[in-house]
Enzyme design. Structure first.
Site, PDB file in Angstrom:
ATOM      1  CE  LYS A 274      41.797 108.014 100.710  1.00 50.66           C
ATOM      2  NZ  LYS A 274      41.669 108.027  99.239  1.00 50.66           N
TER       3      LYS A 274
ATOM      4  CE1 TYR B  59      70.879 103.618 117.850  1.00 51.17           C
ATOM      5  CE2 TYR B  59      68.866 104.914 117.625  1.00 51.17           C
ATOM      6  CZ  TYR B  59      69.545 103.830 118.155  1.00 51.17           C
ATOM      7  OH  TYR B  59      68.905 102.959 118.993  1.00 51.17           O
TER       8      TYR B  59
HETATM    9  C1  LIG Z   1      41.279 109.308  98.889  1.00 47.17           C
HETATM   10  C2  LIG Z   1      40.233 109.467  97.873  1.00 47.17           C
HETATM   11  C3  LIG Z   1      39.527 110.680  97.763  1.00 47.17           C
HETATM   12  C4  LIG Z   1      39.879 111.919  98.558  1.00 47.17           C
HETATM   13  O1  LIG Z   1      41.115 112.445  98.090  1.00 47.17           O
HETATM   14  P1  LIG Z   1      41.666 113.849  98.652  1.00 47.17           P
HETATM   15  O2  LIG Z   1      42.764 114.186  97.725  1.00 47.17           O
HETATM   16  O3  LIG Z   1      42.175 113.569 100.037  1.00 47.17           O
HETATM   17  O4  LIG Z   1      40.546 114.796  98.643  1.00 47.17           O
HETATM   18  C5  LIG Z   1      38.477 110.726  96.869  1.00 47.17           C
HETATM   19  N1  LIG Z   1      38.160 109.653  96.105  1.00 47.17           N
HETATM   20  C6  LIG Z   1      38.827 108.476  96.176  1.00 47.17           C
HETATM   21  C7  LIG Z   1      38.416 107.343  95.302  1.00 47.17           C
HETATM   22  C8  LIG Z   1      39.894 108.345  97.046  1.00 47.17           C
HETATM   23  O5  LIG Z   1      40.550 107.202  97.110  1.00 47.17           O
END
Ligand SMILES: *Cc1c(COP(=O)(O)O)cnc(C)c1O
Length: 385
Positions: free
Chosen positions: A43, A269
């Site tokens: 993602k 800045y």
């Molecule tokens: C993002 C996510 C993961 C992975 O999480 P990590 O901490 O990066 O391993 C797994 N399951 C779901 C439902 C997520 O949203």
């Protein structure tokens, strides 16, 4: 080409996956069960690394599934040539549903409403849709409440147009070793599996473990694990591991100007960081628009000429300055924000800790205008952008 680039090392990604698999296999070796499969979480543009090349590398390495946040991310993977099964974690909007069928995606059913919408859409097309059911075991985000399943799930299981092929939950506190909720959620998920079996659900892919749970507790692995951060070579803080993980991403830029600052003068800045002695600063064309957080101003560090140097003055939108007093620095010299230079390393956990954030946030906020350079084989110059 811009100076600021992220190097994405796909050989490191593959090695991290292999390291995780050897851990999974070692635990399974003593039992009659097969080692859990891996669902690779890609993602948010694969945590800023570039979704398509990362997803394709994981697909080539044979992960069971990929997972992303929403339908649009999944469609982008399909358009990039990814053919593996794709689990969509997020809630579904009505307008999304066409793409589920057009691109052969596996949606998550996390509410009665979502189930009804998917059933109607599948019936209209005369098809049976594979989906995973998410149970909320205490995080109180998406998912069917664990204590209500006998009432909410029969319509999902009875719908002819839906075939439930997976069952999952998500932990709220897997990275907090002392937190009692981790055990509570595990017990609730075990109970949810029993309830679903009693409602007639046959064997389906059960999964729960994010990266932290992968590292912490083999009892959470079930049929598949669902790591994100770990695949990118970063251990969820505050955990530690003996697994040989390598960060996949490094972030670097180049000095574009070096100048002298007189005593009493400020920088950038707000003219902060006024000094009482002459200093040399190097200007680097990387700012908060590139994901170098504003809070790194007068706080963060970078590597230049193999040395750790402080970021001085505020971080601007498109540039920042580092103090290179006493170093022989010229325009064109490499600057590393995340990664290795000589014997020095800055890892993303350190950067996150420095500004009170978390590595997940820093990685996925890397700016869109940063060029991602894919390195497929660290041992050669075999690259393509
Ligand atoms: C993002 C996510 C993961 C992975 O999480 P990590 O901490 O990066 O391993 C797994 N399951 C779901 C439902 C997520 O949203």
């Amino acid at each position: 080409m811009r100076h600021t680039e992220a190097l994405v090392d796909l050989a490191a990604l593959r090695a991290n996956l292999a390291a995780l698999r050897s851990l999974l296999a070692a635990e399974a070796a003593g039992t009659a069960r097969p080692a859990p499969a891996v669902i690779g979480v890609v993602k948010a543009n694969a945590y800023g690394h570039g979704a398509v090349p990362v997803a394709r590398a994981l697909e080539d390495a044979g992960v069971a599934m990929l997972a992303c946040a929403d339908i649009d991310e999944a469609v982008a993977l399909r358009e990039g040539g990814v053919r593996a099964s794709i689990l969509v974690f997020g809630a579904l909007g009505i307008s999304d549903l066409d793409a589920v069928f057009a691109h052969d995606l596996t949606p998550t059913v996390s509410s009665p409403w979502a189930a009804r919408a998917l059933v109607a859409a599948a019936e209209r097309r005369g098809v049976v849709l594979d989906c995973h059911v998410k149970v909320d075991t205490g995080m109180n985000r998406l998912g069917f409440r664990h204590d209500n399943l006998r009432r909410t799930l029969p319509p999902v299981l009875e719908a002819r147009a839906l075939r439930v092929t997976g069952l999952y939950t998500h932990f709220a506190t897997a990275d907090e070793p002392e937190h009692p909720a981790f055990e509570v959620q595990q017990a609730r998920f075990a109970e949810a599996r029993r309830v679903l079996a009693s409602l007639g659900l046959g064997p389906v892919l059960c999964h729960a473990a994010n990266s932290a749970a992968c590292l912490r507790d083999g009892r959470t692995w079930f049929d598949a694990v669902r790591p994100g951060l770990l695949l990118y070579g970063v251990v969820p803080p505050p955990l530690a591991t003996t697994l040989p993980l390598t960060p996949v991403l490094s972030l670097r830029s180049r000095v574009v100007a070096v100048k002298g600052i007189r005593p009493g003068e400020g920088i950038g800045y707000g003219l902060t960081a006024a000094a009482d002695a002459p200093r040399a600063v190097a200007v680097v064309p990387a700012g908060y628009a590139d994901g170098l957080d504003w809070r790194l101003g007068n706080r963060g560090v970078a590597l230049v000429r193999g040395r750790r140097v402080p970021i001085v003055g505020r971080v601007s939108m498109d540039s920042l300055t580092v103090d290179v007093t006493g170093l022989d620095v010229s325009p064109g010299d490499e600057v590393v924000f995340i990664g290795r230079q000589g014997d020095e390393v800055i890892d993303v956990r350190e950067v996150a800790a420095c500004i009170g954030s978390i590595p997940w946030e820093l990685l996925c906020r890397l700016g869109a205008r940063i060029e991602r350079t894919i390195v497929r084989d660290t041992s050669s110059a075999g690259r393509d952008a």
